[in-house]
Design an enzyme around this catalytic site. Structure first.
Site, PDB file in Angstrom:
ATOM      1  N   ASP A 297      -9.544   8.730   6.590  1.00 43.23           N
ATOM      2  CA  ASP A 297      -9.418   7.434   5.923  1.00 43.23           C
ATOM      3  C   ASP A 297     -10.197   6.375   6.682  1.00 43.23           C
ATOM      4  OD1 ASP A 297      -8.652   5.025   4.820  1.00 43.23           O
ATOM      5  OD2 ASP A 297      -6.617   5.092   5.638  1.00 43.23           O
TER       6      ASP A 297
ATOM      7  N   CYS B  45      -0.393   5.515   3.538  1.00 42.68           N
ATOM      8  CA  CYS B  45      -1.848   5.452   3.495  1.00 42.68           C
ATOM      9  C   CYS B  45      -2.340   5.401   2.054  1.00 42.68           C
ATOM     10  CB  CYS B  45      -2.412   6.696   4.204  1.00 42.68           C
ATOM     11  SG  CYS B  45      -4.183   6.871   3.971  1.00 42.68           S
TER      12      CYS B  45
ATOM     13  N   SER C 276       3.728   1.103  -3.446  1.00 40.10           N
ATOM     14  CA  SER C 276       3.698   2.387  -2.724  1.00 40.10           C
ATOM     15  C   SER C 276       4.959   3.209  -2.893  1.00 40.10           C
ATOM     16  CB  SER C 276       3.496   2.129  -1.234  1.00 40.10           C
ATOM     17  OG  SER C 276       2.335   1.370  -1.040  1.00 40.10           O
TER      18      SER C 276
ATOM     19  N   ASP D 227      -7.560   0.172   1.785  1.00 39.76           N
ATOM     20  CA  ASP D 227      -6.263   0.517   2.344  1.00 39.76           C
ATOM     21  C   ASP D 227      -5.612  -0.770   2.810  1.00 39.76           C
ATOM     22  OD1 ASP D 227      -4.097   2.005   3.248  1.00 39.76           O
ATOM     23  OD2 ASP D 227      -5.453   3.654   3.857  1.00 39.76           O
TER      24      ASP D 227
ATOM     25  N   HIS E  97      -6.727   4.785   8.509  1.00 33.48           N
ATOM     26  CA  HIS E  97      -5.730   5.558   9.236  1.00 33.48           C
ATOM     27  C   HIS E  97      -6.293   6.792   9.915  1.00 33.48           C
ATOM     28  CE1 HIS E  97      -3.130   3.278   6.386  1.00 33.48           C
ATOM     29  NE2 HIS E  97      -2.391   3.175   7.484  1.00 33.48           N
TER      30      HIS E  97
END
Lengths: 379, 631
Positions: free
Chosen positions: B351, B390, B327, B366, B377
């Site tokens: 999400d 996210c 990420s 996720d 999320h």
């Protein structure tokens, strides 16, 4: 040549009374003495350089020269008749001593050359033989018609061969060769027919391959090294390469006294004994060599003149042989150091460091002087 | 002697003798002339040959080794110096019986088979006559004493003192500075024999290698006169060696120590860069090794131990370790999306915890996905997508950007290339593209590949140095500074062939503002309840006395099968996720940018972020310096 010689020309028939000079009175020959001292002093100078300018060894050598001079003077006083009468007994004594050396000799580096009575003396009987072999042959031919007959030559050859083989067995090939050469010189001077000379030369050449196998490994190696020193530059070839380098790098006038790099940086082996002429050649160049060679030639020339003036066969042959044997030393030593001959342990006469050979040499010249100064003054 | 009586013919005999003696003297003169001719030949004709031989005998040219340049850290602390080392050497020319001598030495100080083998190998190498050959290195004082006492019985055996490289910090600086090694026969073939004639060592890795020509110095020589045993009698003339240049690095030993301690026994790497200069302040890779072991030759068993260790301590993870970025690249994708106009700050997605491509059943999860569809999320804009990390937002964004634009934008930040000025061997990582996949795998680029890139997984690989560099570029709002080890000296420019990347100037200010403030929220946004806090806040943000922008990353090592839940404790340690954290601080006036990697370390925020915090703390808070906590 001197007036004396003219009066001795064959056929002149008479020897006239001559003036008795100082030389005759003290039984010394001044030309010889001066030349010997000149060579010896020149030698001491080279030695001084070869031993890194230490006075110790030079002083030791000077003392030896002094002793040798005394021996020479004493030998010169003794009449040649005494030498003539003593010759056979000295020869027998010499053979006995060689025999004793063979049995009880003191071993150094694998060869028995020394007789040693601890605390009394160290003595090399082979050194005695250097003078005794010419004496016994001169004695032998003294009573014979010359030129010698074949059977006399056989006897004479036997007298040479016995001590030579005994010395070769020690083993001391260098000395054996020199003594053998001195014996042959007597034969030559005695008038041995030239066909014998050339005949034996041819024989020796023919036998050379067989002789090769009689030589020991290290002796073979020395000859191979002479032919091609570069084959083993760090081993057997080292000595000869370094001595040639020392000589060659000296050039015409040398690097200067005490300036030789080959000798002072220890590249030159045996620089104060057998290879000392390389020190001279390096530091004083060809110029210094020519001086030494000239002195040698003058000395030997004087010896030859004396022998020509000798009044009997014994005197002639003995003085002539001693003179020419001296040349053998000079030639073999310089030939070896300059790479003409294989390496044999023969010192440069009157120059190399060492005692015994100097005394023997001076004793020999003492006998020459004896022969020269004890001549009958009247017919 | 019984002869018939006859009178001797005295006249005839003296005539014979006269002839023979005169002939003899003639031959004597002739032979003397032969001697003269031989001496004339040697001394006059061949004089120059023998004069040269004589000089070659006595004059040797000896090399004088220059002193290798010292290496300092930014605070002036010595990190590579030279200390005397005592070696036992043998001059073979002076040894009568080598085996006997070796036996004696073995008795005195001990010799291993490999030492003897090495000695015999060195013996075969080219050398000058009377040049000593080392047999045993690094003698102790006791060894020296023992050899000295017995030296008289071992001609040719000597103890030589030489200056050798020493790394006072040992393992700490191993991967930052590199090390020197003994020159071997293979090196000798490619090296300038003259330049290295007095030198035994050469920089083999790292800074020691890159700046070798500066550190080496210039060899000196002396012409000496030696005797036949190789002993120097006098020095004829000489030229002194010129010491190598001293180097000052950006590396900060104390910071390096903090980073190393923070990693502890975990495998990983920390790279910290000064955003103002690009200077690399920290370059730690763990586990490390003691470079001093290699200076005089490491024994085979120890080397095999290091080489074959599963932890690969010789491997420099900081510049060679290539990992999925996870990420950590999300801020850069967000920036690309804003610049390309695909999203704006107000753009949101919903999400559900997973993402899927049209006409594809595969679920892209996720990180807070749970079985039964309760994760996700909810409503997410870019800022929230960043501080909550996210995945689904970035799956969407990546697909919309497409691989070409992703490739183009990430490349601006130094991925897929080596931008370091004096670390030429640093790995380039892998920035995938359509062409790359076609060329290497013979496969077309699938939309699913792009989805994976959205969260820094799939084919993309980066090094810790590259992520630290990217953090630096963000901290500088697009202004490039190339990472570098060397602090001063013009040498850098001479050596480098790396082109300087262009500044990223097409990004509007508000895009930088949003990206950086979102990264700041990763650390500082807290007390908002779980699900609203920055991912790293709980671990490093609660008491942080300065402003820090960061981004965590967690890169999986094994693919998770469809429908399977990720159960960390069931995975073997070496299959666990790699933990990443990148950061810079203070946000307003960045003084440090950092990337932390923990191999199989678990979650980035939880495990890597605290390491980064410790290093940054030390850098910003040391001394009496206190920073005002900013909003």
């Amino acid at each position: 040549m001197s007036q004396d010689f003219v009066r001795h020309l064959p056929g002149s028939g008479h020897v006239y009374r001559r003036k008795s000079g100082l030389g005759e009175k003290v039984h010394l020959d001044f030309p010889l003495v001066i030349l010997m001292f000149s060579i010896s002093l020149y030698g001491l100078l080279i030695l001084f350089s070869a031993v890194e300018q230490q006075t110790g060894p030079v002083l030791a050598q000077a003392i030896r020269l002094g002793i040798a001079t005394v021996v020479m003077a004493v030998m010169a006083q003794i009449s040649p008749i005494v030498y003539l009468r003593l010759a056979p007994w000295l020869f027998i004594l010499g053979l006995l001593l060689l025999g004793l050396t063979y049995l009880f000799g003191f071993e150094v580096n694998g060869s028995k050359r020394w007789l040693r009575i601890p605390g009394v003396l160290n003595f090399q009987p082979s050194e005695l033989m250097k003078l005794v072999v010419p004496m016994i042959l001169a004695w032998y031919f003294h009573d014979r018609h010359l030129p010698p007959k074949t059977k006399h030559l056989v006897w004479a050859s036997t007298m040479i061969a016995i001590p030579v083989l005994m010395i070769a067995a020690q083993p001391d090939l260098g000395t054996a060769l020199v003594i053998g050469a001195s014996g042959l010189l007597v034969l030559l001077l005695a008038g041995i027919p030239l066909r014998f000379v050339f005949g034996s030369l041819a024989l020796a050449l023919a036998a050379a391959p067989a002789l090769w196998f009689l030589l020991r490994d290290y002796q073979q190696q020395r000859i191979l090294t002479l032919l091609n020193p570069e084959s083993d530059p760090l081993g057997a070839g080292w000595n000869i390469i370094q001595s040639k380098t020392a000589i060659g790098s000296g050039g015409l006038f040398g690097k200067g006294l005490f300036q030789g790099t080959q000798s002072h940086l220890d590249f030159l082996p045996e620089s104060k004994t057998d290879f000392i002429i390389a020190v001279l050649a390096e530091e004083l160049g060809l110029f210094g060599i020519v001086i030494l060679l000239t002195l040698y030639v003058l000395l030997m020339g004087r010896g030859v003149i004396i022998s020509l003036q000798a009044q009997d066969t014994f005197g002639r042959l003995l003085s002539g042989t001693i003179t020419f044997t001296f040349f053998v030393y000079v030639f073999v030593n310089i030939g070896m150091v300059s790479g003409l001959l294989p390496v044999v342990g023969i010192p440069l006469p009157m120059v190399s460091y060492g005692g015994t050979s100097v005394v023997t040499l001076f004793a020999g010249f003492g006998m020459i002087m004896s022969i020269h100064t004890h001549r009958r003054l009247t017919l | 002697m019984v002869e018939p009586l006859a009178l001797k013919d005295h006249t005839g005999e003296s005539k014979i003798y006269f002839e023979r003696a005169v002939w003899g003297f003639g031959i004597l003169i002739f032979l003397t002339l032969i001697l003269f001719a031989q001496l004339f030949y040697l001394q006059i004709v061949q004089h120059s040959i023998y004069a040269t031989l004589s000089d070659k005998n006595r004059i040797q040219i000896q090399s004088l080794a220059p002193i290798r340049g010292l290496i300092y850290d930014i605070n002036g602390e010595l990190i590579a110096d030279n200390i005397p080392s005592y070696n036992l050497t043998i001059t073979i020319e002076r040894v009568d019986d080598l085996d006997e001598t070796l036996g004696k030495v073995e008795e005195l100080v001990g010799l291993s088979d490999s030492q003897i083998k090495g000695f015999r190998k060195r013996l075969k190498q080219r050398r000058r006559p009377f040049e000593s050959v080392p047999l045993r290195f690094k003698l102790s004082q006791e060894d020296i004493a023992r050899v000295s006492v017995n030296q008289y019985a071992m001609p040719g055996v000597e103890i030589e003192a030489k200056l050798v490289r020493h790394y006072p910090n040992g393992e700490l600086m191993a991967h930052a500075v590199g090390s020197v090694r003994r020159i071997n026969e293979k090196d000798m073939r490619r090296l300038n024999r003259v330049a290295y004639s007095g030198t035994d060592h050469i920089g083999k890795i790292g800074i020691e290698r890159f700046y070798e020509s500066d550190l080496l110095g210039t060899v000196g020589y002396q012409r000496v006169e030696t005797n036949a045993r190789g002993k120097v009698m006098k020095i004829l003339d000489s030229a002194l060696p010129i010491p190598g240049k001293n180097l000052v690095l950006h590396v900060d030993s104390s910071l390096q120590q903090v980073a190393s301690d923070a990693l502890g026994h975990r495998r990983g790497a920390v790279v910290a860069i000064d955003p103002a200069t690009g200077g690399i302040m920290v370059l730690v890779s763990k586990p490390g090794y003691d470079p001093n072991l290699f200076v005089t030759g490491i024994d085979h068993a120890s080397y095999a131990g290091l080489r074959d260790s599963i932890d690969v301590p010789l491997f420099n993870r900081a510049i060679h370790g290539q990992y999925e970025p996870g990420s950590t690249i999300k801020p850069l994708l967000g920036l690309a999306g804003l610049v390309e106009g695909i999203i704006n700050p107000e753009f949101t997605i919903e999400d559900p915890g997973w993402f899927s491509l049209p006409n594809d059943e595969r679920l892209y999860r996720d990180w807070n996905w749970t079985k039964g569809g309760l994760g996700g999320h909810g409503i997410v804009n870019l800022e929230r997508a960043l501080y909550r990390s996210c995945n689904v937002y970035f799956y969407n964004l990546a697909v919309k950007l497409g691989i070409e634009r992703i490739h183009e934008h990430l490349r601006l930040f130094g991925f897929g290339r080596n931008t370091a000025l004096d670390l030429p061997r640093a790995s380039k990582g892998l920035l995938p593209s359509r062409d790359w996949k076609k060329n290497t795998r013979g496969l077309p680029w699938f939309p699913g590949d792009t989805v994976n890139i959205g969260i820094g997984q799939g084919d993309m690989l980066v090094t810790p140095l590259q992520l630290a560099t990217a953090a630096t570029v963000i901290a500088n709002r697009g202004k490039w500074v190339s990472p570098r080890m060397l602090k001063e000296g013009s040498e850098l420019i001479e050596h480098t062939s790396v082109f300087l990347p262009e500044d990223i100037d097409l990004v509007p200010d508000h895009v930088w503002d949003l990206t950086i403030s979102s990264m700041k929220k990763v650390v500082h946004r807290g007390n908002k309840g779980f699900g609203e806090n920055g991912t790293a806040w709980a671990y490093i943000g609660q008491d942080i006395p300065y402003s820090m922008a960061g981004k965590s990353g967690t890169a999986q090592v094994v693919g998770i099968k469809q429908g399977e839940e990720y159960k960390e404790d069931e995975l073997q340690e070496r299959l666990r996720k790699h933990a990443w954290f990148i950061a810079f601080a203070p946000v307003e006036n960045p003084r440090i940018a950092i990337a932390v990697l923990l191999e199989n370390g678990g979650g980035g925020s939880q495990f890597a972020a605290p390491v980064a915090r410790q290093v940054v703390d030390h850098h910003l808070l040391r001394g009496n310096q206190r920073l005002v906590v900013s909003e």
